[in-house]
Write an enzyme that holds these catalytic residues in place. Sequence first.
Site, short mmCIF file in Angstrom:
data_model
loop_
_atom_site.label_atom_id
_atom_site.label_comp_id
_atom_site.label_asym_id
_atom_site.label_seq_id
_atom_site.Cartn_x
_atom_site.Cartn_y
_atom_site.Cartn_z
N TYR A 69 -35.45 -13.68 47.26
CA TYR A 69 -36.31 -14.94 47.37
C TYR A 69 -35.54 -16.16 47.74
CZ TYR A 69 -40.41 -12.39 45.20
OH TYR A 69 -41.52 -11.66 44.75
N TYR A 108 -36.55 -5.30 45.27
CA TYR A 108 -35.06 -6.03 44.63
C TYR A 108 -35.10 -5.76 43.12
CZ TYR A 108 -39.17 -9.13 43.17
OH TYR A 108 -40.18 -9.54 42.78
N ARG A 118 -38.29 -3.72 41.84
CA ARG A 118 -39.73 -3.88 42.11
C ARG A 118 -39.78 -2.90 43.34
NH1 ARG A 118 -43.29 -7.25 40.91
NH2 ARG A 118 -44.16 -5.27 41.19
N HIS A 121 -43.35 -5.86 47.78
CA HIS A 121 -44.51 -6.42 47.54
C HIS A 121 -44.69 -7.72 48.03
CE1 HIS A 121 -42.11 -7.78 44.20
NE2 HIS A 121 -42.97 -8.97 44.17
N HIS A 123 -46.74 -11.58 47.32
CA HIS A 123 -47.74 -12.10 46.24
C HIS A 123 -48.93 -12.74 46.85
CE1 HIS A 123 -44.95 -11.53 42.66
NE2 HIS A 123 -43.88 -11.49 43.70
#
Length: 198
Positions: A69, A108, A118, A121, A123
């Site tokens: 991110y 990640y 995770r 995905h 969000h």
Amino acid sequence: MLPHTLSEITGPLYGHEKIGEKDNDLTVQHGGEPLGERIIVSGRVLDGNGRPVPSALIEIWQANSAGRYRHSNDQHPAPLDPNFSGAGRTLTDQNGAYRFITIKPGAYPWSNHYNAWRPAHIHFSVFGRAFLTRLVTQMYFPGDPLFAYDPIFQSIPDERARERLISKFDLETTKPQWAKSFRFDIVLRGPEETPFET
Ligand SMILES: [Fe+2]
């Protein structure tokens, strides 16, 4: 309670300015093209009776193709991509339809438990017309081997509800020689409701 990292619970802070032309294409927001697998993510927002919800504001945020991110809280050793911010937004049209162009996010690691990863995905946040209601969820990709190990995905007890968070590969809307496509419909309420985060 699962200790969510900040990037799990906060979206991009857009404010109320007008939606820009490039806001639904996360691959053209910088000088060059981001690295990774270009994808189209599209679908519809529907109410509990299967009726389309027009003019809903959809915001997305996600990691880059390396699973990182663009956020100061994400310091794991994967590269940032100067051509990818990982945030987009758009409005649904009269048929409740939306469409984003983006890069497939990477999985990640996070520190929830030893060797926690995770599944890939995106969000999603959906705002009602009057900004009074906001629903937040995550879209996953079909066949991810990390589903079985992810406490966030597994925190939804109903298997059928979990499956509604997994987008479907969609050859129809794939753009030949250019991008694969995934469909993700969001149902706001009713028996087919998309699981949302509280
Ligand atoms: Fe995330």
